[in-house]
Design an enzyme around this catalytic site. Structure first.
Site, PDB file in Angstrom:
ATOM      1  CD  GLU A   1     -68.081 -33.613-112.626  1.00  0.00           C
ATOM      2  OE1 GLU A   1     -67.624 -33.026-111.629  1.00  0.00           O
ATOM      3  OE2 GLU A   1     -67.430 -34.437-113.300  1.00  0.00           O
TER       4      GLU A   1
ATOM      5  CB  CYS B   1     -63.738 -36.223-115.666  1.00  0.00           C
ATOM      6  SG  CYS B   1     -63.874 -34.680-114.754  1.00  0.00           S
TER       7      CYS B   1
ATOM      8  CG  HIS C   1     -59.552 -36.045-117.659  1.00  0.00           C
ATOM      9  ND1 HIS C   1     -60.555 -35.155-117.972  1.00  0.00           N
ATOM     10  CD2 HIS C   1     -59.314 -35.883-116.335  1.00  0.00           C
ATOM     11  CE1 HIS C   1     -60.921 -34.509-116.879  1.00  0.00           C
ATOM     12  NE2 HIS C   1     -60.179 -34.928-115.867  1.00  0.00           N
TER      13      HIS C   1
END
Length: 412
Positions: A80, A112, A239
């Protein structure tokens, strides 16, 4: 037999302790316990998305012989932190890694989550046997633009990259092909509308993360027979925006899918999740590289992982998510130990708050398109060499007519 052949992370040459950052910003120290963070990684102004990606992948590529290197047929960089609206970051990465000119290269984006999407697409391609013996290289790479405006997100935001080599020789993790659950929808919980700042809705992001975990795991169980959260997975890696978020996510997952009481949930967290958080607590959120940093941590820090099934959760704001699984190879711990990831995290230069703050203005410019720019290697090169020791490190030297230029810092 498709999965991760090799895995590495790069987390910058510098770090700042989270308590030091809290004190420097005047943040409430009572909230340190909620974050469960120890340090955050810091890039230097001679680094960007490309250097992070290459510094993560170079040790894996160099370990291959010429024939094996030529079989890397796909290069995908997930980020990103793109540097151009048209030219892919992967073109720079491809050049610096010396990959074959017959290699596909592309850049992908979904906050993500994108590296996991790329991993699954590459695994499907390799499993199709369209090119027997082929390999794919997926790299999640990002830089941090946070400063005081980010408030409590600043101490939890990391910088760096994870490189994942995928093939039919899964010496790290054999993917459970077809065993996955996905879930996503449109929401603005986090975004990067410009090259110099992020926006975030922390509460919306927290609820979206938990919602996606619940429903992607539910989708996984609808596709895989006889799944038992407590018995099917020897370890879990998620994550990790910050370790405290993972603690809350694990608690919800256990409450929704088991009859475990709170003491049992706490014990399960210590046993099956804490190993995956050792490195993220020293780095911060690596965006799409985050779950793979957690996987590295798990392999290095858990015990008796050979032939263990791992449950993995990947989430990206905006939002998209996936719960998937794989089995750790018998030699995975030895393969990863040879890269000395934990030692390299400790070798990073510790910054004072003043030193850290002095880097922010320059770091915030690293993605901004300019016709010409020269980086200050005399100022930042010695600091990088202190952290990297005898290892080569790719650095950004400048921009010439919008074309980024790079060089390797020598061993000495």
């Amino acid at each position: 037999m498709i999965g991760i052949e090799a895995l590495n992370v790069y987390c910058g040459p510098a770090r700042i302790p989270v308590p030091v950052l809290f004190e420097g910003r005047g943040l409430d120290p009572k909230r340190l316990g909620n974050l469960l963070m120890d340090e955050r990684a810091v890039n230097l102004p001679i680094e960007d998305t490309v250097t992070n990606a290459v510094n993560a992948a170079a040790p894996l590529v160099r370990a291959l012989d010429d024939e094996a290197r030529s079989r890397i047929e796909i290069l995908i960089v997930s980020t990103e932190s793109g540097v151009d609206y048209s030219k892919s970051v992967s073109s720079y990465v491809h050049e610096q890694l010396g990959l074959s000119r017959n290699c596909r290269m592309v850049e992908v984006k979904q906050a993500c989550y994108a590296a996991t999407a790329a991993l699954q697409l590459c695994a499907g391609y390799l499993a199709s046997a369209a090119s027997p013996g082929g390999k794919a290289l997926v790299i999640g790479s990002d830089v941090a633009l946070v400063d005081a405006r980010a408030e409590y997100a600043e101490p939890a935001t990391g910088a760096g990259a994870a490189a994942v080599l995928i093939s039919d020789e899964p010496r790290i993790l054999r993917l459970d092909l077809g065993a996955f659950g996905t879930y996503g929808y449109e929401t603005l919980d986090s975004a990067r509308p410009g090259p110099e700042f992020d926006i975030a809705d922390s509460d919306r992001s927290l609820f979206a993360y938990l919602d996606c975990l619940t429903n992607s795991y539910r989708d996984y169980t609808s596709k895989v027979e006889s799944v038992d959260l407590r018995k099917t997975f020897g370890q879990l890696a998620m994550h990790t925006p910050f370790a405290g978020m993972v603690r809350a996510a694990h608690r919800k997952l256990m409450r929704d899918n088991t009859a475990a009481a709170q003491p049992e949930i706490a014990e399960d967290f210590e046993r099956r999740v804490i190993p995956s958080l050792v490195y993220p607590r020293q780095v911060g959120n690596l965006c799409s590289a985050s779950v793979y940093l957690a996987l590295c941590s798990l392999i290095d820090c858990a015990v008796d992982t050979a032939d263990m099934r791992v449950g993995l959760f990947s989430y990206g704001s905006g939002c998209a998510s996936e719960f998937f699984s794989g089995v750790l190879a018998p030699g995975a711990a030895a393969e990863l130990a040879a890269l000395h990831i934990g030692e390299r995290l400790c070798e990073r230069v510790e910054l004072s708050f003043g030193e850290y703050e002095a880097l922010l203005a320059e770091n915030s410019r690293c993605l901004t398109p300019v016709a010409h720019r020269t980086t200050d290697l005399d100022r930042y090169g010695p600091l990088a060499r202190r952290a990297m020791g005898d290892r080569n490190m790719l650095v950004l030297t400048g921009v010439e007519d919008y074309h980024r230029t790079y060089a390797w810092l020598p061993d000495d």
